[in-house]
Write a protein that holds these residues in place. Structure first.
Motif, mmCIF file in Angstrom:
data_model
loop_
_atom_site.group_PDB
_atom_site.id
_atom_site.type_symbol
_atom_site.label_atom_id
_atom_site.label_comp_id
_atom_site.label_asym_id
_atom_site.label_seq_id
_atom_site.Cartn_x
_atom_site.Cartn_y
_atom_site.Cartn_z
ATOM 1 N N GLY A 181 0.826 -1.204 0.000
ATOM 2 C CA GLY A 181 0.000 0.000 0.000
ATOM 3 C C GLY A 181 0.853 1.245 0.000
ATOM 4 O O GLY A 181 2.078 1.172 0.121
ATOM 5 N N VAL A 182 0.187 2.387 -0.115
ATOM 6 C CA VAL A 182 0.895 3.657 -0.225
ATOM 7 C C VAL A 182 1.343 4.159 1.150
ATOM 8 O O VAL A 182 2.464 4.633 1.318
ATOM 9 C CB VAL A 182 -0.011 4.712 -0.915
ATOM 10 C CG1 VAL A 182 0.672 6.074 -0.948
ATOM 11 C CG2 VAL A 182 -0.362 4.261 -2.333
ATOM 12 N N SER A 183 0.456 4.021 2.146
ATOM 13 C CA SER A 183 0.690 4.718 3.417
ATOM 14 C C SER A 183 1.548 3.927 4.396
ATOM 15 O O SER A 183 1.542 4.199 5.586
ATOM 16 C CB SER A 183 -0.655 5.053 4.060
ATOM 17 O OG SER A 183 -1.335 3.848 4.382
ATOM 18 N N SER A 184 2.288 2.918 3.918
ATOM 19 C CA SER A 184 3.187 2.201 4.820
ATOM 20 C C SER A 184 4.563 2.132 4.185
ATOM 21 O O SER A 184 4.703 2.239 2.970
ATOM 22 C CB SER A 184 2.670 0.769 5.067
ATOM 23 O OG SER A 184 2.709 0.009 3.879
ATOM 24 N N GLN A 185 5.563 1.915 5.014
ATOM 25 C CA GLN A 185 6.913 1.741 4.484
ATOM 26 C C GLN A 185 7.161 0.252 4.245
ATOM 27 O O GLN A 185 6.603 -0.595 4.919
ATOM 28 C CB GLN A 185 7.934 2.254 5.491
ATOM 29 C CG GLN A 185 7.773 3.734 5.790
ATOM 30 C CD GLN A 185 8.900 4.244 6.661
ATOM 31 O OE1 GLN A 185 10.056 4.213 6.268
ATOM 32 N NE2 GLN A 185 8.554 4.708 7.843
ATOM 33 N N GLY A 186 7.994 -0.051 3.274
ATOM 34 C CA GLY A 186 8.481 -1.428 3.144
ATOM 35 C C GLY A 186 7.621 -2.362 2.327
ATOM 36 O O GLY A 186 7.938 -3.529 2.178
ATOM 37 N N PRO A 276 10.272 9.627 3.001
ATOM 38 C CA PRO A 276 10.527 9.565 1.554
ATOM 39 C C PRO A 276 9.916 8.329 0.876
ATOM 40 O O PRO A 276 9.411 8.435 -0.249
ATOM 41 C CB PRO A 276 12.058 9.531 1.467
ATOM 42 C CG PRO A 276 12.540 10.107 2.751
ATOM 43 C CD PRO A 276 11.511 9.758 3.784
ATOM 44 N N ALA A 277 9.940 7.162 1.538
ATOM 45 C CA ALA A 277 9.427 5.941 0.905
ATOM 46 C C ALA A 277 7.927 6.065 0.619
ATOM 47 O O ALA A 277 7.429 5.598 -0.414
ATOM 48 C CB ALA A 277 9.686 4.733 1.815
ATOM 49 N N ILE A 278 7.208 6.701 1.516
ATOM 50 C CA ILE A 278 5.763 6.879 1.327
ATOM 51 C C ILE A 278 5.511 7.935 0.253
ATOM 52 O O ILE A 278 4.651 7.768 -0.619
ATOM 53 C CB ILE A 278 5.081 7.250 2.669
ATOM 54 C CG1 ILE A 278 5.157 6.059 3.635
ATOM 55 C CG2 ILE A 278 3.628 7.679 2.438
ATOM 56 C CD1 ILE A 278 4.550 6.315 5.006
ATOM 57 N N MET A 279 6.289 9.006 0.293
ATOM 58 C CA MET A 279 6.096 10.077 -0.703
ATOM 59 C C MET A 279 6.366 9.574 -2.128
ATOM 60 O O MET A 279 5.692 9.980 -3.068
ATOM 61 C CB MET A 279 7.002 11.273 -0.385
ATOM 62 C CG MET A 279 6.550 12.108 0.799
ATOM 63 S SD MET A 279 4.910 12.865 0.575
ATOM 64 C CE MET A 279 3.967 11.926 1.740
ATOM 65 N N ALA A 280 7.341 8.674 -2.279
ATOM 66 C CA ALA A 280 7.642 8.130 -3.616
ATOM 67 C C ALA A 280 6.433 7.337 -4.134
ATOM 68 O O ALA A 280 6.056 7.457 -5.311
ATOM 69 C CB ALA A 280 8.880 7.237 -3.548
ATOM 70 N N LYS A 281 5.817 6.533 -3.260
ATOM 71 C CA LYS A 281 4.645 5.754 -3.681
ATOM 72 C C LYS A 281 3.447 6.672 -3.944
ATOM 73 O O LYS A 281 2.656 6.434 -4.854
ATOM 74 C CB LYS A 281 4.290 4.708 -2.610
ATOM 75 C CG LYS A 281 5.303 3.570 -2.566
ATOM 76 C CD LYS A 281 4.777 2.375 -1.799
ATOM 77 C CE LYS A 281 4.945 2.545 -0.309
ATOM 78 N NZ LYS A 281 4.590 1.301 0.425
ATOM 79 N N LEU A 282 3.356 7.737 -3.156
ATOM 80 C CA LEU A 282 2.264 8.694 -3.353
ATOM 81 C C LEU A 282 2.377 9.350 -4.731
ATOM 82 O O LEU A 282 1.381 9.507 -5.442
ATOM 83 C CB LEU A 282 2.298 9.767 -2.256
ATOM 84 C CG LEU A 282 1.131 10.748 -2.260
ATOM 85 C CD1 LEU A 282 -0.151 10.053 -1.825
ATOM 86 C CD2 LEU A 282 1.411 11.932 -1.338
ATOM 87 N N ARG A 283 3.605 9.703 -5.105
ATOM 88 C CA ARG A 283 3.806 10.335 -6.425
ATOM 89 C C ARG A 283 3.407 9.392 -7.554
ATOM 90 O O ARG A 283 2.771 9.806 -8.519
ATOM 91 C CB ARG A 283 5.265 10.790 -6.581
ATOM 92 C CG ARG A 283 5.566 12.124 -5.918
ATOM 93 C CD ARG A 283 6.929 12.662 -6.338
ATOM 94 N NE ARG A 283 8.033 11.817 -5.895
ATOM 95 C CZ ARG A 283 8.590 11.886 -4.672
ATOM 96 N NH1 ARG A 283 8.158 12.775 -3.792
ATOM 97 N NH2 ARG A 283 9.576 11.088 -4.337
#
Ligand SMILES: [Zn+2]
Length: 393
Positions: A181-186, A276-283
């Motif tokens: 998912g977007v809102s989690s890391q890893g 950053p990991a979440i922001m990359a998926k959000l983009r």
């Protein structure tokens, strides 16, 4: 006993053209009749409510949300790991905001501590203002999966045991997290957590107990595995390809889509800007969103809307898909009748028809001309109870 709601315009949620100078006749908690004023007699002694130039329509149905989460606070999984008290305190405010925005029914797709069971009961008994709830209780998610907060389920035995416990505690549906998912890391959005066999076991256990299965899935092979296992709704589907969506349509699986949590400035962008990991998926999700929605429309899949915890922003979800090519009426149906059908309540709510629960909302303006008027809620009724005086807190 009777309430006659008069309005300049009634959109009844069946898909037919708006009724000009309409009337919705309510008896107790049910709708008795809907039509033109000239056609329906107001019974003697009825309370008459003239909504003037408001557009009257069915209460909105949010097909995917969570009670306790506020995305703008960040770390959504961390919010679910908290003790019950802070979660319930957030939920009380969230559900009130949802109701005030015209959402009279909501499906809650994952909470810990079974707080959603208690919230549902309090609302049903009139002790707490909020949308009528369907609840998934604890989501079924793998230890290394997205959505893993306090409860994790690994292997066939644990999946069965947790589904049975959820059912025993009052779950209306089973929520399963398949992809990242977007809102989690890893977790990557196309990676998936469960084996085919594990998904099949979850579906078999849920369906044998007459509970539908709602699956968090963005895209990749995990989507197809879930479809082949017989799940009932795919939640999000933001990275689905056209052929995935066509397969969903072929199998009569609903897509429940949402955009505010990733697209609205008060969503993940506000809460997790420092990760950053979440922001990359959000983009990536944002870059794909418009194209993804075009594929949804092209595929002919049945789709409905949810807010995914963006409390009070159902109007924004509707406005967003209109901007991306849905007609205002179609988008409104995705938040009323189709959302009700997607969550299994199509015979009770989602449209203004005789025999259904009297969930009625009035908005100032004409949503078919300007959907943003949906944020200006005036009249508000839930199961025959008037709530339009409900304050913000
Ligand atoms: Zn969600």
């Amino acid at each position: 006993m009777y309430t006659a709601i008069l309005a300049r315009r009634v959109i009844d949620g069946t898909g037919r053209d708006p009724i000009v100078d309409g009337i919705v006749l309510v008896e107790g908690d049910r709708i008795r009749a809907v039509g033109r004023r000239a056609e329906i007699a107001v019974p003697e002694g009825a309370t008459v409510v003239d909504c003037g130039d408001q557009t009257v329509m069915p209460g909105l149905v949010d097909a995917h949300s969570h009670a306790s989460i506020v995305p703008g606070l960040g770390d959504q999984i961390g919010q679910l790991r908290q003790p019950p008290a802070p979660q319930v305190l957030r939920a009380v405010a969230n559900l009130r905001a949802d109701l005030r925005s015209g959402v009279t029914t909501m499906r809650v797709v994952g909470e810990e501590h079974f707080i959603d069971v208690d919230l549902k009961a309090a609302i049903a008994e009139g002790r707490l203002p909020g949308p009528r709830l369907l609840v998934a209780t604890r989501p079924i998610t793998a230890r290394h999966g997205h959505g893993a907060a306090l409860t994790t389920s690994d292997g066939e035995d644990e999946i069965r045991r947790h589904i049975r416990e959820n059912v025993a505690r009052g779950a209306d549906l089973i929520k399963l997290f398949m992809t990242g998912g977007v809102s989690s890391q890893g977790t990557a959005a196309r990676w998936y957590a469960y084996s085919r066999r594990e998904v099949e076991v979850a579906v078999e256990e849920a369906h044998r107990n007459n509970r539908p299965v709602a699956v968090h899935a963005h895209g990749g092979p995990g989507v197809r595995i879930c479809l082949e296992a017989g799940v009932d709704t795919i939640e999000h589907g933001k990275l689905c390809e056209l052929d995935d969506l066509i397969e969903m349509r072929r199998r009569h699986v609903w897509l429940v889509t949402n955009n505010a949590v990733s697209g609205h400035p008060d969503g993940i962008e506000k809460g997790d800007a420092h990760v950053p990991a979440i922001m990359a998926k959000l983009r990536e999700a944002r870059a794909r969103a418009r194209e993804n929605f075009a594929a949804v429309l092209d595929s002919g899949v049945r789709w409905a809307l949810g807010t995914d915890s963006m409390h009070g922003l159902m109007w924004w979800e509707i406005a967003q898909v209109v901007e991306w090519g849905a007609t205002p009426h179609d988008a409104l149906l995705a938040a009323t009748r189709r959302a009700a059908e997607a969550i299994g309540l199509g015979d009770q709510v989602g449209s203004l028809e005789a025999g259904k629960l009297a969930d009625v909302v009035g908005v100032h303006g004409d949503p078919l001309a300007d959907v943003t008027c949906l944020q200006r809620v005036g009249f508000l009724m839930q199961a025959g109870r008037r709530l339009d005086g409900l304050s913000a807190a």
